[in-house]
Motif scaffolding. Structure first.
Motif, PDB file in Angstrom:
ATOM      1  N   ALA A 199      49.263   7.887  27.183  1.00  9.42           N
ATOM      2  CA  ALA A 199      50.046   8.316  26.016  1.00  9.42           C
ATOM      3  C   ALA A 199      49.496   9.642  25.477  1.00  9.42           C
ATOM      4  CB  ALA A 199      50.012   7.241  24.940  1.00  9.42           C
ATOM      5  N   HIS A 200      48.165   9.756  25.421  1.00 13.18           N
ATOM      6  CA  HIS A 200      47.508  10.970  24.937  1.00 13.18           C
ATOM      7  C   HIS A 200      47.909  12.176  25.792  1.00 13.18           C
ATOM      8  CE1 HIS A 200      44.178  13.406  23.307  1.00 13.18           C
ATOM      9  NE2 HIS A 200      43.805  13.672  24.545  1.00 13.18           N
ATOM     10  N   LEU A 201      47.897  11.991  27.120  1.00 11.57           N
ATOM     11  CA  LEU A 201      48.207  13.105  28.021  1.00 11.57           C
ATOM     12  C   LEU A 201      49.705  13.414  28.028  1.00 11.57           C
ATOM     13  CD1 LEU A 201      45.879  12.127  30.996  1.00 11.57           C
ATOM     14  CD2 LEU A 201      45.590  14.080  29.451  1.00 11.57           C
ATOM     15  N   ALA A 202      50.523  12.352  28.069  1.00  7.63           N
ATOM     16  CA  ALA A 202      51.965  12.543  28.258  1.00  7.63           C
ATOM     17  C   ALA A 202      52.592  13.341  27.117  1.00  7.63           C
ATOM     18  CB  ALA A 202      52.656  11.194  28.401  1.00  7.63           C
ATOM     19  N   THR A 203      51.988  13.273  25.924  1.00  3.39           N
ATOM     20  CA  THR A 203      52.585  13.974  24.786  1.00  3.39           C
ATOM     21  C   THR A 203      52.172  15.453  24.739  1.00  3.39           C
ATOM     22  OG1 THR A 203      50.753  13.169  23.461  1.00  3.39           O
ATOM     23  CG2 THR A 203      52.817  11.951  23.294  1.00  3.39           C
ATOM     24  N   HIS A 204      51.274  15.884  25.649  1.00  2.39           N
ATOM     25  CA  HIS A 204      50.838  17.286  25.629  1.00  2.39           C
ATOM     26  C   HIS A 204      51.833  18.161  26.386  1.00  2.39           C
ATOM     27  CE1 HIS A 204      48.275  20.835  26.282  1.00  2.39           C
ATOM     28  NE2 HIS A 204      47.679  20.432  25.174  1.00  2.39           N
ATOM     29  N   SER A 205      52.080  19.360  25.859  1.00  2.42           N
ATOM     30  CA  SER A 205      53.111  20.216  26.460  1.00  2.42           C
ATOM     31  C   SER A 205      52.752  20.668  27.877  1.00  2.42           C
ATOM     32  CB  SER A 205      53.355  21.431  25.564  1.00  2.42           C
ATOM     33  OG  SER A 205      52.120  22.112  25.383  1.00  2.42           O
ATOM     34  N   ALA A 206      51.457  20.691  28.215  1.00  2.00           N
ATOM     35  CA  ALA A 206      51.061  21.130  29.560  1.00  2.00           C
ATOM     36  C   ALA A 206      51.208  20.028  30.605  1.00  2.00           C
ATOM     37  CB  ALA A 206      49.621  21.632  29.538  1.00  2.00           C
ATOM     38  N   CYS A 207      51.562  18.833  30.164  1.00  4.52           N
ATOM     39  CA  CYS A 207      51.610  17.691  31.090  1.00  4.52           C
ATOM     40  C   CYS A 207      53.001  17.530  31.671  1.00  4.52           C
ATOM     41  CB  CYS A 207      51.196  16.418  30.357  1.00  4.52           C
ATOM     42  SG  CYS A 207      51.138  14.991  31.432  1.00  4.52           S
ATOM     43  N   GLU A 208      53.090  17.512  33.007  1.00  2.00           N
ATOM     44  CA  GLU A 208      54.383  17.284  33.642  1.00  2.00           C
ATOM     45  C   GLU A 208      54.526  15.841  34.087  1.00  2.00           C
ATOM     46  OE1 GLU A 208      54.323  20.428  36.508  1.00  2.00           O
ATOM     47  OE2 GLU A 208      55.161  21.876  35.079  1.00  2.00           O
ATOM     48  N   ARG A 209      53.655  15.403  34.977  1.00  2.02           N
ATOM     49  CA  ARG A 209      53.670  13.982  35.382  1.00  2.02           C
ATOM     50  C   ARG A 209      52.261  13.458  35.231  1.00  2.02           C
ATOM     51  NH1 ARG A 209      56.372  13.679  41.247  1.00  2.02           N
ATOM     52  NH2 ARG A 209      56.536  11.484  40.696  1.00  2.02           N
ATOM     53  N   VAL A 210      52.142  12.199  34.897  1.00  2.00           N
ATOM     54  CA  VAL A 210      50.814  11.589  34.812  1.00  2.00           C
ATOM     55  C   VAL A 210      50.921  10.144  35.271  1.00  2.00           C
ATOM     56  CG1 VAL A 210      51.124  11.054  32.349  1.00  2.00           C
ATOM     57  CG2 VAL A 210      48.826  11.067  33.313  1.00  2.00           C
ATOM     58  N   SER A 211      49.888   9.687  35.984  1.00  2.00           N
ATOM     59  CA  SER A 211      49.892   8.293  36.451  1.00  2.00           C
ATOM     60  C   SER A 211      48.482   7.749  36.476  1.00  2.00           C
ATOM     61  CB  SER A 211      50.475   8.204  37.864  1.00  2.00           C
ATOM     62  OG  SER A 211      50.296   6.896  38.385  1.00  2.00           O
ATOM     63  N   GLU A 212      48.381   6.465  36.262  1.00  2.00           N
ATOM     64  CA  GLU A 212      47.129   5.785  36.549  1.00  2.00           C
ATOM     65  C   GLU A 212      46.965   5.773  38.070  1.00  2.00           C
ATOM     66  OE1 GLU A 212      47.453   1.656  35.471  1.00  2.00           O
ATOM     67  OE2 GLU A 212      49.573   1.625  35.997  1.00  2.00           O
ATOM     68  N   ALA A 213      45.725   5.637  38.538  1.00  2.00           N
ATOM     69  CA  ALA A 213      45.457   5.515  39.975  1.00  2.00           C
ATOM     70  C   ALA A 213      44.268   4.564  40.112  1.00  2.00           C
ATOM     71  CB  ALA A 213      45.161   6.887  40.577  1.00  2.00           C
ATOM     72  N   GLY A 214      43.637   4.539  41.292  1.00  2.00           N
ATOM     73  CA  GLY A 214      42.426   3.742  41.462  1.00  2.00           C
ATOM     74  C   GLY A 214      42.638   2.250  41.217  1.00  2.00           C
ATOM     75  N   SER A 215      41.521   1.579  40.947  1.00  2.00           N
ATOM     76  CA  SER A 215      41.552   0.120  40.869  1.00  2.00           C
ATOM     77  C   SER A 215      42.317  -0.403  39.661  1.00  2.00           C
ATOM     78  CB  SER A 215      40.126  -0.427  40.872  1.00  2.00           C
ATOM     79  OG  SER A 215      39.351   0.239  39.899  1.00  2.00           O
ATOM     80  N   THR A 216      42.402   0.370  38.566  1.00  2.00           N
ATOM     81  CA  THR A 216      43.204  -0.158  37.443  1.00  2.00           C
ATOM     82  C   THR A 216      44.672  -0.235  37.851  1.00  2.00           C
ATOM     83  OG1 THR A 216      43.382   2.049  36.459  1.00  2.00           O
ATOM     84  CG2 THR A 216      41.715   0.580  35.551  1.00  2.00           C
ATOM     85  N   ARG A 217      45.118   0.735  38.635  1.00  2.00           N
ATOM     86  CA  ARG A 217      46.521   0.667  39.075  1.00  2.00           C
ATOM     87  C   ARG A 217      46.731  -0.524  40.008  1.00  2.00           C
ATOM     88  NH1 ARG A 217      50.009   4.309  42.974  1.00  2.00           N
ATOM     89  NH2 ARG A 217      52.091   3.765  42.232  1.00  2.00           N
ATOM     90  N   ARG A 218      45.722  -0.877  40.759  1.00  2.00           N
ATOM     91  CA  ARG A 218      45.821  -2.049  41.635  1.00  2.00           C
ATOM     92  C   ARG A 218      45.582  -3.347  40.878  1.00  2.00           C
ATOM     93  NH1 ARG A 218      41.995   0.682  44.419  1.00  2.00           N
ATOM     94  NH2 ARG A 218      40.666  -1.174  44.594  1.00  2.00           N
TER      95      ARG A 218
END
Ligand code: DGT
Ligand code: CA
Ligand code: ZN
Length: 577
Positions: A182-201
């Motif tokens: 949420a913190h990243l997605a609201t920034h104007s420089a952010c286009e796409r963002v995703s979790e990765a690694g073991s939390t995504r699994r």
């Protein structure tokens, strides 16, 4: 607000929590009573779960306002800040070898035996225990024998990953992931963002939190990332990646990548390593070379992909749900297009507590909260031991009233019974037969032998009124190994009687664990995903049970409470309503 340098000097929450856990373990070895131990363990849990630094709260005299933290514990936190240590803990650490805590947690041992092994044989840690067992010194002790010695060696040979104290519970990491996205997605420089690694699994514990993003200004986005409010320490800050450690001791890692190969990188950083290695080996056989930057063919031309779907498709696979990416057969099935359709939610929650036992909300409060989450039915499963002396009838009256007041949700009269040492249950059979849903669980005697515990649970499975076994292996992540059970015998009995086994969604239980739930379902056992909530907020733990079910490859058909109550109820032994 606290100044940065003071904040740096304060012990982070996870360190405080560890101190109280260790204090409880050492006190237990010292023979202290259960009440004090539980107080310290509850406090440790609260401290760990807190998003604000508890040390700072304690200095202001406000830590007491947190549930489970009293005056004594607050004073100890202040003592730790002011003197750098907790005297009671130091005293115990001097008196008792810290390695004895691991010995105590070996299934079949426990505090009394661990202490004897120390005083009589000089065993101070797991290495000492192994030596003593191999040299047959344990069987020489009265009351222990060769069988115990054999069991100890078997336990030591089993992987201890699930006790891993250096890893973070998914239940703590996921909220951080959500806040960070949420913190990243609201920034104007952010286009796409995703979790990765073991939390995504959705693995039950994680080493760190991994994120990836695309950006029109990676410097700005990485600056914004390390300016996240609960950063304790920035450990790396470069042009394409940054890493920090949060206030509660979790490391978080962001990589900013170019959009053309977002799919390749997401696939790579989601892992698991074993999945990626297998995927790459198979690709090599097809003359392709897979990396985080793209797929290179035999002529040396590299193709990049914006999405993961394209990556898997280019290699001949259907897209694979991250929970399955453990190299446990998913690649073969994805190639054939035969992956299971994973369960994604439950319709009813069949294990929760209210103020009639050790819960914090009333029946009606639980019902209202459950309805707000979209559930269609819930089973109130207060502990039988708290429903004696006429209290059961009063509780049932409240359940009836809640059913009248809350529409669109069915509130079932359930119970959680203890499975006693002899396999009997702590509620009379005629009362059990009247319940809509009966969960039977082991809450004591974890140290008993494999034979005893297995027989005990099988007896409960075979009881005509028992619908489900709660938290079947009794493990507590980072605290207690599962008890020693013959799971094949348990699964066979559960399949034969139609008794369900629970995936308990409490983040430190997640019991059955993924591989066991998968094996149980393969043996024909129905699985139930429950929150075991003791508060309205904890109803969300059912989501963690569902995540674990997905890691266990389970479909709607295999998860009993993914269906309606009508679909669940006919399975009840002696169903009458
Ligand atoms: P953990 O231990 O909970 O952080 O687990 P992961 O899976 O998040 O592991 P991590 O953070 O070390 O690495 C993130 C992903 O990067 C991992 O899932 C797969 C990929 N990766 C890391 N090391 C290797 C490697 O040596 N080979 C391959 N093929 N992939 C790797
Ligand atoms: Ca990771
Ligand atoms: Zn319970």
């Amino acid at each position: 607000m606290i100044a940065g340098d003071v904040a740096d000097a304060l012990p982070p929450n996870d360190e405080l929590a560890q101190s109280f856990e260790l204090l409880a373990d050492l006190l237990q070895l010292d023979g202290a009573d259960g009440f004090r131990l539980n107080a310290y363990r509850t406090a440790a849990q609260r401290i760990r779960d807190s998003a604000t630094p508890v040390a700072a709260l304690a200095l202001e005299g406000k830590a007491k306002q947190l549930d489970g933290i009293g005056k004594t514990i607050e004073a100890k936190i202040v003592e730790r800040v002011e003197t750098g240590e907790i005297a009671a803990l130091v005293r115990l650490q001097t008196a008792i070898p810290v390695g004895l805590v691991d010995v105590m947690h070996v299934p079949g041992l426990g505090p009394k035996t661990a202490r004897r092994l120390w005083t009589d044989l000089g065993v101070e840690d797991l290495d000492g225990l192994r030596d003593a067992a191999e040299q047959n010194r344990i069987s020489a002790l009265p009351g222990l024998g060769e069988k115990s010695e054999q069991r100890i060696l078997e336990s030591l040979a089993r992987p201890r990953a699930d006790v891993g104290a250096d890893r973070v519970l998914l239940g703590r990491a996921l909220p951080l992931v959500e806040r960070l996205i949420a913190h990243l997605a609201t920034h104007s420089a952010c286009e796409r963002v995703s979790e990765a690694g073991s939390t995504r699994r959705r693995t039950e514990t994680v080493k760190d939190v991994d994120l990836i993003a695309t950006s029109n200004d990676s410097t700005a986005l990485l600056d914004h990332f390390v300016a996240f409010p609960s950063v304790a320490k920035v450990t790396a800050h470069g042009e394409t990646k940054a890493t920090f450690v949060s206030q509660d001791g979790i490391a978080a890692d962001l990589r900013v990548v170019s959009p053309e190969c977002y799919g390749n990188l997401l696939q790579h950083f989601t892992g698991s390593k074993a999945h990626n290695v297998a995927l790459r080996e198979e690709a090599v056989r097809q003359g392709l070379s897979v990396s985080e930057w793209g797929i290179e063919d035999a002529d040396g031309s590299v193709t990049t992909m914006e999405t993961e779907e394209e990556v898997y498709a280019a290699l001949g696979y259907a897209w694979i749900s991250p929970e399955l990416r453990e190299n446990a057969g998913e690649l073969e099935l994805a190639r054939r297009g035969e992956l299971p359709a994973l369960v994604d939610s439950i319709r009813g929650d069949l294990h929760m507590h209210t103020t009639w036992s050790d819960g914090r909300a009333s029946v009606e409060e639980m019902a209202v909260a459950a309805k707000a989450q979209g559930l269609k039915y819930i089973a109130i499963c207060d502990h039988a031991r708290r429903l004696r002396d006429g209290r059961l009838a009063e509780q049932v009256a409240e359940i009836v009233a809640a059913n009248d007041r809350v529409s669109g949700l069915r509130v079932l009269s359930g119970v959680e019974v203890d499975i006693r040492a002899d396999g009997s249950l702590d509620m009379p059979s005629e009362l059990l037969a009247e319940r809509d849903w009966v969960v039977a669980s082991v809450h004591s005697g974890f140290q008993d032998s494999r034979e005893k515990l297995t027989t005990r649970i099988v007896a409960a499975i075979e009881h005509p009124s028992v619908d489900c076994i709660g938290h079947p292996t009794g493990r507590k992540l980072r605290q207690r190994a599962p008890y020693d059970l013959d799971l094949d015998a348990i699964f066979a009995a559960a399949a034969a009687t139609g008794t369900a086994l629970e995936i308990n969604g409490q983040p430190d239980r997640l019991d059955l664990r993924d591989v066991h739930a998968r094996a149980a379902a393969a043996a024909g056992v129905k699985i139930v995903c429950n929150s075991d909530a003791h508060s309205t907020r904890a109803l969300a733990y059912a989501d963690f049970a569902v995540m674990q079910a997905r890691r266990a490859w389970l479909t709607d058909e295999q998860v009993l409470n993914a269906g309606s109550w009508r679909e669940v109820a006919p399975r009840r032994a002696g169903a009458s309503r």
